[in-house]
Design a protein around this motif. Sequence first.
Motif, PDB file in Angstrom:
ATOM      1  N   ALA A 194      -1.990  -7.102  30.748  1.00 16.39           N
ATOM      2  CA  ALA A 194      -3.058  -6.683  31.636  1.00 16.39           C
ATOM      3  C   ALA A 194      -4.021  -7.834  31.829  1.00 16.39           C
ATOM      4  CB  ALA A 194      -3.787  -5.491  31.043  1.00 16.39           C
ATOM      5  N   SER A 195      -4.827  -7.726  32.859  1.00 19.53           N
ATOM      6  CA  SER A 195      -5.711  -8.834  33.176  1.00 19.53           C
ATOM      7  C   SER A 195      -6.633  -9.159  32.021  1.00 19.53           C
ATOM      8  CB  SER A 195      -6.506  -8.518  34.435  1.00 19.53           C
ATOM      9  OG  SER A 195      -7.240  -7.337  34.223  1.00 19.53           O
ATOM     10  N   LYS A 196      -6.959  -8.201  31.189  1.00 19.64           N
ATOM     11  CA  LYS A 196      -7.792  -8.493  30.045  1.00 19.64           C
ATOM     12  C   LYS A 196      -6.962  -8.574  28.773  1.00 19.64           C
ATOM     13  CE  LYS A 196     -11.762  -8.151  32.221  1.00 19.64           C
ATOM     14  NZ  LYS A 196     -12.596  -9.266  32.519  1.00 19.64           N
ATOM     15  N   ALA A 197      -5.671  -8.461  28.877  1.00 21.65           N
ATOM     16  CA  ALA A 197      -4.803  -8.540  27.700  1.00 21.65           C
ATOM     17  C   ALA A 197      -5.263  -7.598  26.609  1.00 21.65           C
ATOM     18  CB  ALA A 197      -4.737  -9.973  27.184  1.00 21.65           C
ATOM     19  N   GLN A 198      -5.615  -6.400  26.956  1.00 21.38           N
ATOM     20  CA  GLN A 198      -6.130  -5.474  25.964  1.00 21.38           C
ATOM     21  C   GLN A 198      -5.083  -4.480  25.535  1.00 21.38           C
ATOM     22  OE1 GLN A 198      -9.574  -3.676  27.533  1.00 21.38           O
ATOM     23  NE2 GLN A 198     -10.851  -5.443  27.190  1.00 21.38           N
ATOM     24  N   VAL A 199      -5.123  -4.176  24.279  1.00 27.70           N
ATOM     25  CA  VAL A 199      -4.272  -3.145  23.743  1.00 27.70           C
ATOM     26  C   VAL A 199      -5.089  -1.865  23.725  1.00 27.70           C
ATOM     27  CG1 VAL A 199      -2.923  -2.497  21.746  1.00 27.70           C
ATOM     28  CG2 VAL A 199      -3.256  -4.911  22.298  1.00 27.70           C
ATOM     29  N   VAL A 200      -4.444  -0.756  24.063  1.00 26.18           N
ATOM     30  CA  VAL A 200      -5.182   0.497  24.042  1.00 26.18           C
ATOM     31  C   VAL A 200      -5.648   0.778  22.625  1.00 26.18           C
ATOM     32  CG1 VAL A 200      -4.960   2.985  24.281  1.00 26.18           C
ATOM     33  CG2 VAL A 200      -4.007   1.483  26.005  1.00 26.18           C
ATOM     34  N   GLY A 201      -6.888   1.157  22.491  1.00 20.61           N
ATOM     35  CA  GLY A 201      -7.391   1.535  21.184  1.00 20.61           C
ATOM     36  C   GLY A 201      -7.622   0.384  20.237  1.00 20.61           C
ATOM     37  N   TRP A 202      -7.690  -0.840  20.758  1.00 23.48           N
ATOM     38  CA  TRP A 202      -7.951  -1.983  19.889  1.00 23.48           C
ATOM     39  C   TRP A 202      -8.993  -2.874  20.533  1.00 23.48           C
ATOM     40  CZ3 TRP A 202      -6.362  -2.329  15.024  1.00 23.48           C
ATOM     41  CH2 TRP A 202      -6.645  -3.511  14.349  1.00 23.48           C
ATOM     42  N   PRO A 203      -9.973  -3.376  19.850  1.00 22.06           N
ATOM     43  CA  PRO A 203     -10.239  -3.102  18.443  1.00 22.06           C
ATOM     44  C   PRO A 203     -10.689  -1.652  18.240  1.00 22.06           C
ATOM     45  CG  PRO A 203     -12.039  -4.337  19.401  1.00 22.06           C
ATOM     46  CD  PRO A 203     -10.980  -4.269  20.438  1.00 22.06           C
ATOM     47  N   PRO A 204     -10.532  -1.166  17.052  1.00 23.16           N
ATOM     48  CA  PRO A 204     -10.811   0.252  16.792  1.00 23.16           C
ATOM     49  C   PRO A 204     -12.296   0.548  16.773  1.00 23.16           C
ATOM     50  CG  PRO A 204     -10.171  -0.842  14.768  1.00 23.16           C
ATOM     51  CD  PRO A 204     -10.010  -1.850  15.862  1.00 23.16           C
ATOM     52  N   ILE A 205     -12.811   0.721  17.970  1.00 21.81           N
ATOM     53  CA  ILE A 205     -14.229   1.048  18.113  1.00 21.81           C
ATOM     54  C   ILE A 205     -14.301   2.273  18.985  1.00 21.81           C
ATOM     55  CG2 ILE A 205     -16.415   0.224  19.056  1.00 21.81           C
ATOM     56  CD1 ILE A 205     -15.494  -2.551  18.563  1.00 21.81           C
ATOM     57  N   ARG A 206     -15.163   3.172  18.652  1.00 27.38           N
ATOM     58  CA  ARG A 206     -15.282   4.395  19.441  1.00 27.38           C
ATOM     59  C   ARG A 206     -15.623   4.060  20.885  1.00 27.38           C
ATOM     60  NH1 ARG A 206     -18.765   8.477  15.610  1.00 27.38           N
ATOM     61  NH2 ARG A 206     -17.123   8.846  14.098  1.00 27.38           N
ATOM     62  N   SER A 207     -14.967   4.759  21.798  1.00 28.65           N
ATOM     63  CA  SER A 207     -15.210   4.454  23.212  1.00 28.65           C
ATOM     64  C   SER A 207     -16.662   4.699  23.582  1.00 28.65           C
ATOM     65  CB  SER A 207     -14.279   5.247  24.123  1.00 28.65           C
ATOM     66  OG  SER A 207     -14.104   6.535  23.663  1.00 28.65           O
ATOM     67  N   PHE A 208     -17.304   5.599  22.889  1.00 27.38           N
ATOM     68  CA  PHE A 208     -18.723   5.815  23.131  1.00 27.38           C
ATOM     69  C   PHE A 208     -19.489   4.521  22.900  1.00 27.38           C
ATOM     70  CE2 PHE A 208     -22.473   8.341  23.468  1.00 27.38           C
ATOM     71  CZ  PHE A 208     -23.409   7.648  22.720  1.00 27.38           C
ATOM     72  N   ARG A 209     -19.157   3.850  21.815  1.00 29.24           N
ATOM     73  CA  ARG A 209     -19.856   2.607  21.483  1.00 29.24           C
ATOM     74  C   ARG A 209     -19.492   1.515  22.482  1.00 29.24           C
ATOM     75  NH1 ARG A 209     -22.403   0.402  17.136  1.00 29.24           N
ATOM     76  NH2 ARG A 209     -22.162   2.275  15.888  1.00 29.24           N
ATOM     77  N   LYS A 210     -18.216   1.457  22.843  1.00 24.59           N
ATOM     78  CA  LYS A 210     -17.787   0.442  23.808  1.00 24.59           C
ATOM     79  C   LYS A 210     -18.521   0.608  25.123  1.00 24.59           C
ATOM     80  CE  LYS A 210     -12.999  -0.591  22.529  1.00 24.59           C
ATOM     81  NZ  LYS A 210     -11.621  -0.203  22.737  1.00 24.59           N
ATOM     82  N   ASN A 211     -18.553   1.838  25.587  1.00 27.22           N
ATOM     83  CA  ASN A 211     -19.218   2.090  26.865  1.00 27.22           C
ATOM     84  C   ASN A 211     -20.701   1.806  26.776  1.00 27.22           C
ATOM     85  OD1 ASN A 211     -16.812   2.887  27.809  1.00 27.22           O
ATOM     86  ND2 ASN A 211     -17.273   5.054  27.910  1.00 27.22           N
ATOM     87  N   SER A 212     -21.279   2.142  25.662  1.00 25.06           N
ATOM     88  CA  SER A 212     -22.706   1.930  25.481  1.00 25.06           C
ATOM     89  C   SER A 212     -23.029   0.452  25.510  1.00 25.06           C
ATOM     90  CB  SER A 212     -23.114   2.537  24.143  1.00 25.06           C
ATOM     91  OG  SER A 212     -24.474   2.384  23.947  1.00 25.06           O
ATOM     92  N   MET A 213     -22.209  -0.327  24.880  1.00 22.95           N
ATOM     93  CA  MET A 213     -22.426  -1.776  24.889  1.00 22.95           C
ATOM     94  C   MET A 213     -22.224  -2.324  26.293  1.00 22.95           C
ATOM     95  SD  MET A 213     -23.069  -2.640  21.789  1.00 22.95           S
ATOM     96  CE  MET A 213     -22.728  -4.377  21.709  1.00 22.95           C
ATOM     97  N   ALA A 214     -21.209  -1.807  26.961  1.00 22.93           N
ATOM     98  CA  ALA A 214     -20.910  -2.292  28.303  1.00 22.93           C
ATOM     99  C   ALA A 214     -22.072  -2.037  29.235  1.00 22.93           C
ATOM    100  CB  ALA A 214     -19.659  -1.602  28.833  1.00 22.93           C
ATOM    101  N   SER A 215     -22.621  -0.830  29.179  1.00 28.74           N
ATOM    102  CA  SER A 215     -23.678  -0.532  30.139  1.00 28.74           C
ATOM    103  C   SER A 215     -24.959  -1.256  29.790  1.00 28.74           C
ATOM    104  CB  SER A 215     -23.916   0.967  30.239  1.00 28.74           C
ATOM    105  OG  SER A 215     -24.108   1.511  28.966  1.00 28.74           O
ATOM    106  N   CYS A 275     -14.973  -2.945  27.185  1.00 29.64           N
ATOM    107  CA  CYS A 275     -14.281  -1.997  28.056  1.00 29.64           C
ATOM    108  C   CYS A 275     -15.252  -1.006  28.643  1.00 29.64           C
ATOM    109  CB  CYS A 275     -13.276  -1.184  27.280  1.00 29.64           C
ATOM    110  SG  CYS A 275     -12.482  -2.110  26.010  1.00 29.64           S
ATOM    111  N   LEU A 276     -14.833  -0.395  29.653  1.00 29.92           N
ATOM    112  CA  LEU A 276     -15.626   0.644  30.258  1.00 29.92           C
ATOM    113  C   LEU A 276     -14.696   1.777  30.642  1.00 29.92           C
ATOM    114  CD1 LEU A 276     -18.353   1.477  31.174  1.00 29.92           C
ATOM    115  CD2 LEU A 276     -17.990   0.286  33.319  1.00 29.92           C
ATOM    116  N   TYR A 277     -14.566   2.707  29.741  1.00 31.47           N
ATOM    117  CA  TYR A 277     -13.666   3.825  30.013  1.00 31.47           C
ATOM    118  C   TYR A 277     -14.381   4.885  30.824  1.00 31.47           C
ATOM    119  CZ  TYR A 277      -9.998   2.189  26.950  1.00 31.47           C
ATOM    120  OH  TYR A 277      -8.986   1.463  26.394  1.00 31.47           O
TER     121      TYR A 277
END
Lengths: 575, 306
Positions: free
Chosen positions: B140-161, B186-188
């Motif tokens: 993928a364009s970001k070379a990301q593996v689903v669910g890695w690194p193991p961080i809650r999507s809530f936290r990922k989205n919060s950091m993203a925004s 990521c921004l799920y």
Amino acid sequence: MNYFPDEVIEHVFDFVTSHKDRNAISLVCKSWYKIERFSRQKVFIGNCYAINPERLLRRFPCLKSLTLKGKPHFADFNLVPHEWGGFVLPWIEALARSRVGLEELRLKRMVVTDESLELLSRSFVNFKSLVLVSCEGFTTDGLASIAANCRHLRDLDLQENEIDDHRGQWLSCFPDTCTTLVTLNFACLEGETNLVALERLVARSPNLKSLKLNRAVPLDALARLMACAPQIVDLGVGSYENDPDSESYMKLKAAIKKCTSLRSLSGFLEAAPHCLSAFHPICHNLTSLNLSYAAEIHGSHLIKLIQHCKKLQRLWILDSIGDKGLEVVASTCKELQELRVFPSDLLGGGNTAVTEEGLVAISAGCPKLHSILYFCQQMTNAALVTVAKNCPNFIRFRLCILEPNKPDHVTSQPLDEGFGAIVKACKSLRRLSHSGLLTDQVFLYIGMYANQLEMLSIAFAGDTDKGMLYVLNGCKKMKKLEIRDSPFGDTALLADVSKYETMRSLWMSSCEVTLSGCKRLAQKAPWLNVEIINENDNNRMEENGHEGRQKVDKMYLYRTVVGTRMDAPPFVWIL
Amino acid sequence: MSESVAAEHDYIGLSEFPTMEEATTMSDKTKTRDNNNGLNFKATELRLGLPGSESPERVDSRFLALNKSSCPVSGAKRVFSDAINESNKWIFSTGSTTATGDVGSGSGPGSSVVKDGKSTTFPKPAVPVKEKKSSATAPASKAQVVGWPPIRSFRKNSMASSQSQKPGNNSETEEAEAKSGPEQPCLYVKVSMEGAPYLRKIDLKTYKSYLELSSALEKMFSCFTIGQFGSHGGCGRDGLNESRLTDLLRGSEYVVTYEDKDSDWMLVGDVPWEMFICSCKKLRIMKSSEAIGLAPRVMEKCRSRN
């Protein structure tokens, strides 16, 4: 067998609060089983599908507090599809029908709807405490019903849930007569907050100890809130932008100084870097500090703050603190028990924020450390060996090297020896997550030494089935095993079927397990639910002739006394 | 697109060469195919289109046409060959919860539709894992593996925004380069579709344009539209003609809408991509007949361009 009347025994049991101990008590004899079950008020259910509400209530009719966990842990990382399950509504309906005097409900990774919240709020007159962690499926309308109908509400604690914020007026739904709030945490709400309603609510809640605000609460509101709640113990700051000369900031500083009971600080969801100094006066009292969402606060400001926090026991922080910052933590926070270092830059653009040096420094400086979650770019065996020597008291050790399969960056060896040292030294280790390049050897060590291990998370590790077998055979206390992207297959899965009766659950995704292997397991163990999650093939697995050898994408199995669940979506196939 | 694919490899840290080569090969193939035919397939192909998109390749992208031929690969598991560890036999794979892998790959959205009429559908994989090993190797364009690194999507989205909202502050810090660049967490967001039994989640950060996004959505949800369009065999092969366009416009076509930060429902494609991903909270694929007030604009735009 009993020399005392039942009431006396029951009174003695009242002092026994841990679930494990109460479970043990109930196994002593029939009489104790009976006394225990009628006196049990708090029940913990680690897997909501292991039992159903009817059986729960038959055994514990005097239930007052219920804790339920739904989805498997890997659901946190998007590995479990949304509609997999974990619905709380049937539980609330059953509890409501039984007229049990429910006072407290704690849910983790469950699907909660507005309908269930509404039912909850109307069914239990003495309902006091609602704690939702990582749940989803509800909106602020559901919160409004809780606010409006729970007359004696003490705790409303929403941690990292996905809530549809309808920007409604849920805060103003708390009646003026509601003065009993002790905990109010709505930090995860994304929308606007009715500040007037919030301020009035806080002002009329003299028992309020924990207040965690969301992004939409600006600085001047924070100042006013703290001014009318100087008794606050646990504060989650919302939006913390400020102009240091403004009047609000002055007021805030004055309010902070009065909060002499403040022990825990978190939030700073939107924060300008210069702001933390306002909190310096109370830092010496802080035992818990969570700055892991404060992406804009960097290195030097964090360090300045931490230097004041000599009593810190719990620290959650971003890796922007750097190894140098961790050295400051190590020299300042001698009482530190729990540390979590989260990555600030998830794409790892060459930004080596924290390395093995920071971890070693912490282990050397903080003798009371027992729980760690550490995200880093690199690690070495030598560092892990040193950490094990410095801190043999770890209960939870979770190390995540951001790049999967990364070896020791100095020797290019796998990290087997390092983690081996950890499990060997830490005799009380209950939870372990490892990462980096790992062979079967590390599992040999885990099976040999990790006698107390209850939860193990494996990702991108191991070579052969032997790895998994070492763990299953060796770790007698294993409860939750979760494995992803590792080459373990049917041989390991089927080697000891009775093992799974002693465990809560096993998750395996992107491994070598095949459909026929899972079917055989399901046949051998009718007391297990073996679920195959195959959302993309839509059960096409059945259609072609090669199904036996087809690898299963995601498998989740768990012991249960109530058989196959009825609420599974079509992409979940329960064997 | 393929350049960005190469650049993102560092995250995973796999040996770049095999995958980069494959990525280039894939995209070369696509280009060659296009050129050989002498037709501009991208202009004529039927796809999940978003009105007002700025992507230059997109011409007839104002409407959604979910292409059945891409169904077999929708969301199928992507695997990387692990080039670092030669001795092992297992695969470094993404999960199958999102179609991010497929979309951002060098094969791009074009190739799924542009089949030169050779294959009417992708061969249905008897064993999904093996099939994917051979074809979709470019990450993928970001070379990301689903669910890695193991961080809650809530936290990922919060950091993203929070990072996307504060570009100004970054310049004050020593980590400005790392943070203010294009690399963000990521921004799920949830994606729902009318009539679909369940929702999906996708990571908006793995797409670079509306084109990629629309293709991903197409793949993800095309399974649900089996039977909606009748025979799909003709799509992409016949090329597009006006009558087919209008058939689709009046028929059961869809529009993609999103919920922005103010909780308003907007038509996807109006704003620049970067702005879109900063403000998008949720996606919804609606039938244009349901999207009252939105659909008419779609029709107008079609008419004005035609």
